[in-house]
Scaffold this active site. Structure first.
Site, PDB file in Angstrom:
ATOM      1  N   ASN A   7      26.103   4.422 -45.915  1.00 22.01           N
ATOM      2  CA  ASN A   7      25.393   5.190 -46.937  1.00 22.01           C
ATOM      3  C   ASN A   7      23.900   5.105 -46.629  1.00 22.01           C
ATOM      4  OD1 ASN A   7      24.284   6.352 -49.179  1.00 22.01           O
ATOM      5  ND2 ASN A   7      25.046   4.839 -50.660  1.00 22.01           N
ATOM      6  N   LYS A   9      21.595   6.541 -48.185  1.00 22.41           N
ATOM      7  CA  LYS A   9      20.804   6.723 -49.419  1.00 22.41           C
ATOM      8  C   LYS A   9      19.674   7.722 -49.120  1.00 22.41           C
ATOM      9  CE  LYS A   9      22.354   2.270 -50.914  1.00 22.41           C
ATOM     10  NZ  LYS A   9      22.175   1.117 -51.776  1.00 22.41           N
ATOM     11  N   HIS A  92      28.188   6.646 -57.218  1.00 22.34           N
ATOM     12  CA  HIS A  92      27.438   5.457 -56.778  1.00 22.34           C
ATOM     13  C   HIS A  92      26.648   4.900 -57.966  1.00 22.34           C
ATOM     14  CE1 HIS A  92      24.641   2.884 -54.673  1.00 22.34           C
ATOM     15  NE2 HIS A  92      25.505   2.899 -53.662  1.00 22.34           N
ATOM     16  N   GLU A  94      23.781   3.768 -58.223  1.00 23.83           N
ATOM     17  CA  GLU A  94      22.401   4.261 -58.348  1.00 23.83           C
ATOM     18  C   GLU A  94      22.376   5.592 -59.094  1.00 23.83           C
ATOM     19  OE1 GLU A  94      21.300   3.990 -54.221  1.00 23.83           O
ATOM     20  OE2 GLU A  94      21.370   1.797 -54.356  1.00 23.83           O
ATOM     21  N   GLU A 164      31.887  -1.949 -55.302  1.00 22.23           N
ATOM     22  CA  GLU A 164      30.487  -2.317 -55.095  1.00 22.23           C
ATOM     23  C   GLU A 164      29.936  -2.961 -56.367  1.00 22.23           C
ATOM     24  OE1 GLU A 164      28.436  -0.020 -51.788  1.00 22.23           O
ATOM     25  OE2 GLU A 164      28.207   1.220 -53.543  1.00 22.23           O
ATOM     26  N   GLY A 170      21.894  -4.288 -52.388  1.00 21.01           N
ATOM     27  CA  GLY A 170      20.496  -4.433 -51.971  1.00 21.01           C
ATOM     28  C   GLY A 170      19.850  -5.748 -52.375  1.00 21.01           C
ATOM     29  N   SER A 210      25.338  -5.531 -49.800  1.00 17.12           N
ATOM     30  CA  SER A 210      24.648  -6.521 -48.956  1.00 17.12           C
ATOM     31  C   SER A 210      25.433  -6.955 -47.720  1.00 17.12           C
ATOM     32  CB  SER A 210      24.243  -7.741 -49.794  1.00 17.12           C
ATOM     33  OG  SER A 210      23.265  -7.374 -50.739  1.00 17.12           O
TER      34      SER A 210
HETATM   35  P1  13P Z   1      23.378  -2.445 -49.444  1.00 22.45           P
HETATM   36  O1  13P Z   1      24.305  -2.622 -48.265  1.00 22.45           O
HETATM   37  O2  13P Z   1      21.971  -2.095 -49.030  1.00 22.45           O
HETATM   38  O3  13P Z   1      23.459  -3.574 -50.397  1.00 22.45           O
HETATM   39  O4  13P Z   1      23.876  -1.141 -50.232  1.00 22.45           O
HETATM   40  C1  13P Z   1      25.213  -1.035 -50.552  1.00 22.45           C
HETATM   41  C2  13P Z   1      25.447   0.310 -51.101  1.00 22.45           C
HETATM   42  O5  13P Z   1      24.957   0.664 -52.145  1.00 22.45           O
HETATM   43  C3  13P Z   1      26.288   1.217 -50.309  1.00 22.45           C
HETATM   44  O6  13P Z   1      26.663   2.323 -51.055  1.00 22.45           O
END
Ligand code: 13P
Length: 247
Positions: A7, A9, A92, A94, A164, A170, A210
């Site tokens: 991803n 982002k 997601h 976010e 997740e 993150g 992470s």
């Molecule tokens: P990180 O691997 O940066 O923690 O992000 C995970 C994520 O949100 C994947 O969709």
């Protein structure tokens, strides 16, 4: 074969994606991993061109919950399909947090994606408060049931459930191997109860939060886990290739 989903982002312009893919593709070997790259919309065209004939699927990170028409700034499932996209990330955390996306909209998005021939990567996971009050499994159950409401059993074959935990995204923190294994079992149990035992085994479940080349080894032996969803660590092609070589 393990599933690996990246991803990006809101990272990389089309030119940066081009440089990234040239670097990745020069060292990527087919047949080792089932790889999907979820890119920003603006990078899909160049990625579609560069990934032609390669064993890599393209994903988007969102889609509209409506079919077409008066939705300025939105992208439909048909547009994604016609742009060479195979998968779409839906729900997601976010998007749930920042854009107030709820599970009713997520359910509509899943149905539209499936209708137009896209595979779905459904993101679920508990917040830190839910974890601390021992509500992880309850949260996962509610999220799965709302997201998958009204789907046919055979449609589960085109769904990847990405576990997740919000607090692990993150942050450099991850659940223990045992905790992930229990959540994966719970996710499959809910799918089994709501659909069928067969669906509970055919639906793919991956872990995200992470993951990097340093910590992934400890998660490779988790039972009934099909793979991983990687955020930050996918952005450097060297680091991502290291992850690919390990799984
Ligand atoms: P990180 O691997 O940066 O923690 O992000 C995970 C994520 O949100 C994947 O969709």
């Amino acid at each position: 074969m393990r599933t690996l989903i990246a991803n990006f982002k809101m990272n990389k312009t089309p030119s940066q994606t081009k440089d990234y893919l040239i670097s990745l593709l020069s060292r990527f070997e087919s047949g080792k991993v089932d790889l999907t790259l979820c890119l920003p919309y603006t990078s899909l065209a160049i990625a579609n061109l560069l990934c032609q004939g390669r064993d890599i699927r393209l994903g988007a990170q969102n889609l509209s919950d409506e079919e077409e028409g008066k939705n300025t700034g939105e992208i439909s499932s048909a547009m994604l399909k016609d742009s060479g996209v195979d998968f779409v990330l839906i729900g997601h955390s976010e998007r749930r947090k920042k854009f107030k996306e709820d599970f009713r909209a997520i359910n509509r998005k899943i149905k539209l994606a499936l209708k137009n021939g896209l595979g779905v990567i459904l993101c679920i996971g508990e917040s830190l408060a839910e974890r601390n009050t021992l509500k992880t499994y309850e949260t996962l159950k509610d999220q799965i049931e709302l997201a998958l409401k009204g789907l046919y059993e055979n449609e589960l074959e085109r769904i990847v459930i990405a576990y997740e935990p919000i607090w692990a995204i993150g942050t450099g923190k991850t659940p223990t191997k045992n905790e992930i294994e229990k959540s994966v079992a719970e996710i499959r149990r809910v799918v089994g109860d709501d659909f069928s035992q067969n669906a509970s085994q055919t639906v793919k479940v991956v872990y995200g939060g992470s993951i990097d080349s340093k910590n992934i080894r400890q998660f490779l032996s988790i039972k009934n886990l099909d793979g991983f969803l990687v955020g930050g660590a996918c952005l450097d092609p060297n680091e991502f290739l290291k992850i690919i070589s390990l799984i």
